[in-house]
Structures are given as structure tokens and as C-alpha cells.
Design a protein around this motif. Structure first.
Motif, PDB file in Angstrom:
ATOM      1  N   ASN A 152      82.640  63.628  18.955  1.00 52.07           N
ATOM      2  CA  ASN A 152      82.702  65.061  18.692  1.00 52.07           C
ATOM      3  C   ASN A 152      83.748  65.332  17.609  1.00 52.07           C
ATOM      4  OD1 ASN A 152      85.227  65.038  19.926  1.00 52.07           O
ATOM      5  ND2 ASN A 152      84.449  65.777  21.894  1.00 52.07           N
ATOM      6  N   GLU A 153      83.963  66.607  17.298  1.00 54.47           N
ATOM      7  CA  GLU A 153      84.776  66.954  16.133  1.00 54.47           C
ATOM      8  C   GLU A 153      86.271  66.707  16.329  1.00 54.47           C
ATOM      9  OE1 GLU A 153      80.861  68.997  15.814  1.00 54.47           O
ATOM     10  OE2 GLU A 153      82.324  68.717  17.435  1.00 54.47           O
ATOM     11  N   ILE A 154      86.723  66.490  17.576  1.00 51.48           N
ATOM     12  CA  ILE A 154      88.150  66.192  17.793  1.00 51.48           C
ATOM     13  C   ILE A 154      88.378  64.706  18.051  1.00 51.48           C
ATOM     14  CG2 ILE A 154      88.724  68.535  18.572  1.00 51.48           C
ATOM     15  CD1 ILE A 154      88.660  67.445  21.458  1.00 51.48           C
ATOM     16  N   ASP A 187      77.852  63.396  18.657  1.00 56.23           N
ATOM     17  CA  ASP A 187      77.755  64.484  19.628  1.00 56.23           C
ATOM     18  C   ASP A 187      77.629  65.770  18.813  1.00 56.23           C
ATOM     19  OD1 ASP A 187      78.163  66.566  21.385  1.00 56.23           O
ATOM     20  OD2 ASP A 187      80.028  65.789  22.241  1.00 56.23           O
ATOM     21  N   TYR A 188      76.426  66.350  18.797  1.00 52.80           N
ATOM     22  CA  TYR A 188      76.192  67.536  17.957  1.00 52.80           C
ATOM     23  C   TYR A 188      76.194  68.823  18.783  1.00 52.80           C
ATOM     24  CZ  TYR A 188      71.291  67.131  19.524  1.00 52.80           C
ATOM     25  OH  TYR A 188      70.140  67.042  20.279  1.00 52.80           O
ATOM     26  N   ALA A 225      76.671  66.808  12.658  1.00 53.94           N
ATOM     27  CA  ALA A 225      75.218  66.818  12.878  1.00 53.94           C
ATOM     28  C   ALA A 225      74.715  65.381  12.890  1.00 53.94           C
ATOM     29  CB  ALA A 225      74.491  67.602  11.790  1.00 53.94           C
ATOM     30  N   GLY A 226      73.881  65.076  13.852  1.00 59.09           N
ATOM     31  CA  GLY A 226      73.286  63.746  13.941  1.00 59.09           C
ATOM     32  C   GLY A 226      72.098  63.778  14.880  1.00 59.09           C
ATOM     33  N   LEU A 227      71.517  62.630  15.087  1.00 54.91           N
ATOM     34  CA  LEU A 227      70.354  62.532  15.976  1.00 54.91           C
ATOM     35  C   LEU A 227      70.769  62.533  17.446  1.00 54.91           C
ATOM     36  CD1 LEU A 227      67.250  62.183  16.008  1.00 54.91           C
ATOM     37  CD2 LEU A 227      67.615  59.704  15.945  1.00 54.91           C
ATOM     38  N   GLY A 228      72.007  62.063  17.714  1.00 59.58           N
ATOM     39  CA  GLY A 228      72.437  61.937  19.102  1.00 59.58           C
ATOM     40  C   GLY A 228      71.927  60.654  19.754  1.00 59.58           C
ATOM     41  N   ARG A 229      71.488  59.735  18.898  1.00 63.20           N
ATOM     42  CA  ARG A 229      70.996  58.429  19.357  1.00 63.20           C
ATOM     43  C   ARG A 229      71.437  57.404  18.321  1.00 63.20           C
ATOM     44  NH1 ARG A 229      64.653  56.683  18.411  1.00 63.20           N
ATOM     45  NH2 ARG A 229      64.953  54.428  18.583  1.00 63.20           N
ATOM     46  N   GLU A 241      69.543  71.716  16.251  1.00 62.01           N
ATOM     47  CA  GLU A 241      69.358  70.378  16.811  1.00 62.01           C
ATOM     48  C   GLU A 241      68.281  69.672  16.001  1.00 62.01           C
ATOM     49  OE1 GLU A 241      68.141  70.418  20.894  1.00 62.01           O
ATOM     50  OE2 GLU A 241      67.045  72.285  20.640  1.00 62.01           O
ATOM     51  N   PRO A 242      68.289  68.339  15.993  1.00 63.23           N
ATOM     52  CA  PRO A 242      67.305  67.614  15.173  1.00 63.23           C
ATOM     53  C   PRO A 242      65.890  67.812  15.701  1.00 63.23           C
ATOM     54  CG  PRO A 242      68.560  66.085  16.543  1.00 63.23           C
ATOM     55  CD  PRO A 242      69.200  67.418  16.704  1.00 63.23           C
ATOM     56  N   ARG A 243      64.929  67.838  14.776  1.00 67.43           N
ATOM     57  CA  ARG A 243      63.514  68.011  15.143  1.00 67.43           C
ATOM     58  C   ARG A 243      62.709  66.732  14.935  1.00 67.43           C
ATOM     59  NH1 ARG A 243      62.815  73.817  11.973  1.00 67.43           N
ATOM     60  NH2 ARG A 243      64.018  75.085  13.459  1.00 67.43           N
ATOM     61  N   PHE A 244      63.222  65.806  14.137  1.00 71.67           N
ATOM     62  CA  PHE A 244      62.501  64.570  13.836  1.00 71.67           C
ATOM     63  C   PHE A 244      63.090  63.398  14.612  1.00 71.67           C
ATOM     64  CE2 PHE A 244      61.665  67.262  10.225  1.00 71.67           C
ATOM     65  CZ  PHE A 244      60.367  66.942   9.832  1.00 71.67           C
TER      66      PHE A 244
END
Length: 315
Positions: A135-137, A281-282, A241-245, A292-295
């Protein structure tokens, strides 16, 4: 709105420009073409909302002064030296472009009260230490002059929010890939692997290949970049921003290669700059931007492969 995109002829930049034009804004592109290409924006040149393409440098203060007479509402600042290996070999060029260049942009934006969306990178982070992701911190760890220069740029951007209340936001997309990405040395791992696979060449993996990457499809990335400019909620913030995977480079190669015999491990050029685990972690982007990612990764790879097959001359 009147909008400036620095680095707008680059890989991510051209997708940001595309989205802004679709949203009916007046767009100016500034790019020195050190990394971007005219071919990337060729399809937009007949669009009446693309007001001007300026072949120029963010280090040119006089050029910026004249350009900002167009009274921009937002500046998407994507123009930068982006190659990690190059930054290790030649740190001065990266510093001048990514720190001095960013300062020049900030000064013009301050004079005209233009919102700044600063494109940073996930490469500023230390490795992910849990399955929830970064995450951002999360701790930062500049393992290359590229990462160090981006952190310097981030701090300058945020200082203009705190000191002058200039609307600014720092965005940190994770490893982005997709159509229009270069397939040579400066390209991303997905584009390079796909091109080499299509040509029946070996897929070379640096080191053991256990390092992981969180791979974000470029259209998802561009939507995130643009939305960060539109929203006041993210002013003064850092947003991932990322896929989260994440996926190991070994598994990525297996996903792309026709035959595992094509995969070869080679010594790492700059092992000191390698981040072993990158996982995004988005949740903050989801909360503040409803993004959130769509692809999926598989969909994105398929789209990228199709584009590379259809556009061999743009490689």
C-alpha cells in the motif's frame, strides 16, 4: 478542459491522450521523442481536439513558459527517463530529466494554478512482505537512480501541495504492459517475451526467475491516470494502481512460451536493482477514485499478442 500531457507520445502517454480526446478535452502533447514515437500518436493528428504536438524538452524553461500561455487546467506529467538500467549506467541524465524537469513543470503549474498529476512508479518500493500487497505507506527503497529520482520528484510535487496548495497527486502504477509498448531493451517483460515467442526465439530470464511482478494492462492504467486528474479527492495524495495479483517471471514465461524449452535463465545485468516481490494493494484507488482493473492478465496478454502480430513495423 485544456490539458497538457508531457511524454504524451510514449507508451502509456498515448493511451492517456486517447482517453482525454475521447472525453472531448483540448489536448497538447509535449515530448522530446527520446523514448516516445510519433507513430504512437499518428491516429490522433487529425483529431481537432489535439491542439498541438510539440517536439520539445521539459528542461527548456523558455519553451515551457510559452506553452503554458495556453492556460492548462491539468498537466499530466509523464515525461521522464524511465529505464532502470540506463539510470545506473548514466544517473545524471535520469536526474536532470526526472528531478530538474519535474521542477520546471511545477514552477509553470504554480504560476497558472494548473493541477499536476505526477507519474511515479512502483519501483520506489521495497519488496512486498505479505500477501495483502504494497500500500501507499509501505517502505520505500530506491535501489536505482531512477527510483531515487522519482522519489525526489514525488517529494517536490507534494511540497507544492503543502506550501502553495497547488492541486497535485502522485500516482504509482505497477508494471504496465500492452499494445504500443516497445519490444526491445527498453520495453517491458510482457512485450519482449511475446515478440520473442512469436519469432521462435528464446525467452531470457534474468536470474532465477522467482521474482514476481504485478502486471497492469495499459488501458486500465490510462483510465487510472486520467481519473486521478479529474478528482479533487486525491489532491495531495499518493495512489497505487495494479492488478492485485503477482506472478513469477518463470510462470509468466510459461504462460507466453509455446514450449518451455524456449525459456533460458541468464545472469542479471544489475541484480542490485531487482525487487523480489511486487504486489499491489490498490484499495486506496478503489476508495477515492472508484477505480479497479477490468482486464485479467490473460486477457491483456492476448490483446498485446494480437497487436504485436498485426503491427510488426511498430516494434
Amino acid at each position: 478542459m485544456n490539458i497538457l500531457v508531457t511524454g504524451g507520445a510514449g507508451f502509456i502517454g498515448r493511451w492517456v491522450v486517447k482517453r482525454l480526446l475521447e472525453d472531448n478535452h483540448s489536448v497538447w502533447i509535449l515530448d522530446d521523442l527520446s523514448n516516445g514515437r510519433r507513430e504512437n500518436i499518428k491516429e490522433f493528428l487529425s483529431n481537432n481536439n489535439l491542439k498541438e504536438f510539440i517536439h520539445g524538452d521539459i528542461k527548456n524553461r523558455e519553451l515551457l513558459k510559452d506553452l503554458f500561455n495556453n492556460k492548462f487546467d491539468i498537466c499530466y506529467h509523464l515525461g521522464a527517463s524511465i529505464n532502470v538500467q540506463d539510470s545506473i549506467d548514466d544517473p545524471e541524465t535520469t536526474f536532470n530529466n526526472d528531478v530538474i524537469g519535474t521542477f520546471n513543470i511545477l514552477e509553470e503549474c504554480r504560476k497558472h494554478n494548473t493541477k499536476v498529476v505526477f507519474m511515479s512508479t512502483c519501483m520506489v518500493y521495497d519488496r512486498a512482505d505479505n500477501e495483502e500487497g504494497i500500500n501507499e505507506i509501505h517502505p520505500i527503497k530506491p535501489t536505482s537512480p531512477y527510483a531515487g529520482s522519482k522519489i525526489s520528484g514525488e517529494n517536490m510535487v507534494l511540497s507544492y501541495w503543502h506550501a502553495y496548495k497547488l492541486p497535485t497527486v502522485v500516482i504509482r502504477p505497477f508494471n504496465t504492459y500492452g499494445p504500443f509498448q516497445k519490444t526491445g531493451g527498453e520495453g517491458g517483460v510482457v512485450a519482449i517475451f511475446i515478440k520473442r515467442n512469436l519469432e521462435g526465439e528464446t525467452l531470457n530470464i534474468y536470474g532465477e526467475g522467482t521474482q514476481t511482478r504485478d502486471l497492469l494492462y495499459v488501458e486500465d492504467c490510462a483510465r487510472f491516470v486520467v481519473e486521478a486528474g479529474y478528482s479533487y479527492k486525491v489532491n495531495g495524495e499518493i495512489i497505487n494502481a495494479g492488478l492485485g495479483r503477482d506472478i513469477t517471471i518463470n510462470d509468466l514465461a510459461k504462460l507466453i512460451a509455446k514450449d518451455e524449452k524456449q525459456i533460458k535463465h541468464v545472469p542479471h545485468i544489475h541484480p542490485q536493482s531487482e525487487i523480489e516481490k511486487l504486489l499491489c494493494d490498490y484499495s486506496k484507488a478503489k476508495k477515492l477514485l472508484d477505480w479497479e482493473p477490468r482486464f485479467t492478465l490473460e486477457e491483456g496478454i492476448k490483446n498485446t499478442e494480437r497487436w504485436i502480430e498485426e503491427n510488426p513495423d511498430l516494434m
